[in-house]
Design a protein around this motif. Structure first.
Motif, mmCIF file in Angstrom:
data_model
loop_
_atom_site.group_PDB
_atom_site.id
_atom_site.type_symbol
_atom_site.label_atom_id
_atom_site.label_comp_id
_atom_site.label_asym_id
_atom_site.label_seq_id
_atom_site.Cartn_x
_atom_site.Cartn_y
_atom_site.Cartn_z
ATOM 1 N N SER A 122 68.200 9.154 133.377
ATOM 2 C CA SER A 122 68.058 7.801 132.825
ATOM 3 C C SER A 122 67.809 7.814 131.324
ATOM 4 N N ALA A 123 67.357 8.956 130.767
ATOM 5 C CA ALA A 123 67.131 8.993 129.320
ATOM 6 C C ALA A 123 68.272 9.713 128.592
ATOM 7 N N LEU A 124 69.370 9.974 129.300
ATOM 8 C CA LEU A 124 70.429 10.818 128.720
ATOM 9 C C LEU A 124 71.705 10.037 128.416
ATOM 10 N N ASP A 125 72.482 10.574 127.466
ATOM 11 C CA ASP A 125 73.779 9.975 127.130
ATOM 12 C C ASP A 125 74.786 10.321 128.239
ATOM 13 N N PRO A 126 75.958 9.643 128.238
ATOM 14 C CA PRO A 126 76.927 9.853 129.329
ATOM 15 C C PRO A 126 77.413 11.297 129.465
ATOM 16 N N VAL A 127 77.586 12.016 128.360
ATOM 17 C CA VAL A 127 78.080 13.393 128.449
ATOM 18 C C VAL A 127 77.023 14.288 129.095
ATOM 19 N N SER A 128 75.761 14.165 128.627
ATOM 20 C CA SER A 128 74.675 14.954 129.228
ATOM 21 C C SER A 128 74.499 14.590 130.695
ATOM 22 N N THR A 129 74.688 13.311 131.004
ATOM 23 C CA THR A 129 74.570 12.850 132.388
ATOM 24 C C THR A 129 75.611 13.534 133.271
ATOM 25 N N LEU A 130 76.850 13.591 132.798
ATOM 26 C CA LEU A 130 77.900 14.234 133.595
ATOM 27 C C LEU A 130 77.617 15.721 133.798
ATOM 28 N N THR A 155 49.893 24.211 146.423
ATOM 29 C CA THR A 155 50.658 24.959 145.411
ATOM 30 C C THR A 155 51.875 25.640 146.036
ATOM 31 N N ASP A 156 51.708 26.127 147.245
ATOM 32 C CA ASP A 156 52.834 26.757 147.935
ATOM 33 C C ASP A 156 53.894 25.706 148.288
ATOM 34 N N LEU A 157 53.419 24.537 148.735
ATOM 35 C CA LEU A 157 54.343 23.453 149.066
ATOM 36 C C LEU A 157 55.160 23.044 147.835
ATOM 37 N N ARG A 158 54.478 22.947 146.686
ATOM 38 C CA ARG A 158 55.172 22.514 145.459
ATOM 39 C C ARG A 158 56.106 23.588 144.923
ATOM 40 N N LYS A 159 55.903 24.802 145.323
ATOM 41 C CA LYS A 159 56.862 25.854 144.995
ATOM 42 C C LYS A 159 58.109 25.683 145.873
ATOM 43 N N ARG A 160 57.898 25.300 147.118
ATOM 44 C CA ARG A 160 59.034 25.130 148.038
ATOM 45 C C ARG A 160 59.772 23.817 147.795
ATOM 46 N N ILE A 161 59.019 22.801 147.327
ATOM 47 C CA ILE A 161 59.630 21.505 147.022
ATOM 48 C C ILE A 161 59.398 21.216 145.545
ATOM 49 N N GLY A 162 60.379 21.531 144.727
ATOM 50 C CA GLY A 162 60.244 21.358 143.281
ATOM 51 C C GLY A 162 60.591 19.947 142.849
ATOM 52 N N MET A 163 60.139 19.600 141.633
ATOM 53 C CA MET A 163 60.395 18.231 141.170
ATOM 54 C C MET A 163 60.850 18.207 139.720
ATOM 55 N N VAL A 164 61.821 17.350 139.458
ATOM 56 C CA VAL A 164 62.326 17.131 138.097
ATOM 57 C C VAL A 164 62.103 15.648 137.780
ATOM 58 N N PHE A 165 61.539 15.390 136.608
ATOM 59 C CA PHE A 165 61.112 14.025 136.302
ATOM 60 C C PHE A 165 62.124 13.269 135.437
ATOM 61 N N GLN A 166 61.857 11.986 135.299
ATOM 62 C CA GLN A 166 62.732 11.086 134.547
ATOM 63 C C GLN A 166 62.861 11.533 133.094
ATOM 64 N N LYS A 167 61.702 11.847 132.495
ATOM 65 C CA LYS A 167 61.716 12.277 131.112
ATOM 66 C C LYS A 167 61.538 13.793 131.112
ATOM 67 N N ALA A 168 62.460 14.482 130.450
ATOM 68 C CA ALA A 168 62.338 15.938 130.388
ATOM 69 C C ALA A 168 60.977 16.285 129.791
ATOM 70 N N ASN A 169 60.269 17.204 130.438
ATOM 71 C CA ASN A 169 58.914 17.526 129.987
ATOM 72 C C ASN A 169 58.718 19.028 129.845
ATOM 73 N N PRO A 170 59.504 19.665 128.937
ATOM 74 C CA PRO A 170 59.302 21.102 128.742
ATOM 75 C C PRO A 170 57.902 21.380 128.209
ATOM 76 N N PHE A 171 57.383 22.560 128.520
ATOM 77 C CA PHE A 171 56.091 22.940 127.951
ATOM 78 C C PHE A 171 56.278 23.173 126.455
ATOM 79 N N PRO A 172 55.239 22.954 125.650
ATOM 80 C CA PRO A 172 55.356 23.231 124.214
ATOM 81 C C PRO A 172 55.307 24.731 123.944
ATOM 82 N N LYS A 173 56.303 25.407 124.452
ATOM 83 C CA LYS A 173 56.404 26.869 124.362
ATOM 84 C C LYS A 173 57.858 27.205 124.079
ATOM 85 N N SER A 174 58.157 28.483 123.974
ATOM 86 C CA SER A 174 59.552 28.878 123.752
ATOM 87 C C SER A 174 60.388 28.594 125.007
ATOM 88 N N ILE A 175 61.698 28.599 124.812
ATOM 89 C CA ILE A 175 62.610 28.414 125.939
ATOM 90 C C ILE A 175 62.324 29.480 127.004
#
Ligand SMILES: Nc1ncnc2c1ncn2[C@@H]1O[C@H](COP(=O)(O)OP(=O)(O)OP(=O)(O)O)[C@@H](O)[C@H]1O
Ligand SMILES: [Mg+2]
Length: 248
Positions: A173-181, A81-101
């Motif tokens: 990879s799941a985003l339009d060109p403007v969001s990609t930029l 858990t400490d390692l994953r705090k130090r090395i974070g990851m962002v995935f191909q498909k945005a995966n927000p929690f089903p919670k508020s922003i």
């Protein structure tokens, strides 16, 4: 130049199938490194080995060394858990929690016993270039955001934990060109504070965002170096064929 993350003689098998073969890379601090190569060559597998995602798969076997600031990340006394705090990851498909922003940012902070106040949330959202778009809607469900906004929220959620390394597996990879930029601009600004490793199939993107590029093929590194050198004067025919779109 300081090497933040060092990979030495890394081999990885799923069951009897060898998927990574003698991988050697030094990821420099505050640089962006792109991992490129055809589908199935092992990019995601390599990325996932950096925050020990394969721990969940009993059939995965790893040999070799991965060091974060000169410490072996597969050592027994490393807290995952400490390692994953130090090395974070962002995935191909945005995966927000089903919670508020707002709660998307505070959730990880609370789990990690970090301050989860409004100032911290705002700072993370500002750092991920999304604050202006969401500042009046913090209590709204994150799932109502556009795909590009969701992905920036996921990046905000990651940077809120103050990681040292951020891993991104095809984040656009799941985003339009403007969001990609927008994400590319964001990556450019994040490297002041973080060391970034990004997997991409987009050759233009690799050239726009990455200082270093690593070309993989069939589980091996064929060639690595400065991005301009890899794209302008590749030393291997396989690299040349791949970046010119002849396969992959
Ligand atoms: N959990 C697993 N069990 C068995 N084999 C796996 C597992 N995960 C990946 N593989 C295999 O490892 C190889 C490399 O896969 P990986 O997902 O790393 O490729 P990739 O370069 O990320 O491809 P893509 O560009 O399509 O995402 C593939 O042959 C894949 O089938
Ligand atoms: Mg992949």
């Amino acid at each position: 130049m300081k090497s933040k993350l060092v990979v030495e003689h890394l081999n990885l098998w799923f069951g009897s199938k060898q998927v990574l073969k003698d991988i050697n890379i030094e990821f420099e601090e505050n640089k962006v490194t792109a991992l490129i190569g055809p589908s199935g060559c092992g990019k995601s597998t390599l990325l996932r080995s950096f925050n020990r995602m394969h721990d969940l798969y009993p059939e995965a076997r790893i040999e070799g060394h991965i060091r974060l600031d000169e410490r072996e990340i597969y050592q027994k006394d490393i807290e995952v858990t400490d390692l994953r705090k130090r090395i974070g990851m962002v995935f191909q498909k945005a995966n927000p929690f089903p919670k508020s922003i707002y709660d998307n940012i505070t959730y990880g902070l609370k789990i990690n016993n970090l301050t989860a106040d409004k100032a911290t949330v705002q700072k993370a959202l500002e750092e991920a270039y999304i604050w202006d778009e969401v500042k009046d809607d913090l209590k709204k469900p994150a799932t109502r955001l556009s795909g590009g906004q969701q992905q920036r929220l996921c990046i905000a959620r990651t940077v809120a934990l103050r990681p040292e390394v951020i891993l991104m597996d095809e984040p656009c990879s799941a985003l339009d060109p403007v969001s990609t930029l927008k994400i590319e601009e964001l990556i450019h600004h994040l490297k002041k504070n973080y060391t970034i490793v990004i997997v991409t199939h987009n050759m233009q993107q690799a050239q726009r965002v990455a200082d270093k590029t690593v070309f993989m093929y069939l589980g091996e590194i064929i060639e690595q170096g400065d991005t301009q050198q890899i794209f302008n004067s590749p030393q291997h025919e396989t690299t040349r064929n791949y970046i010119h779109g002849h396969f992959g």
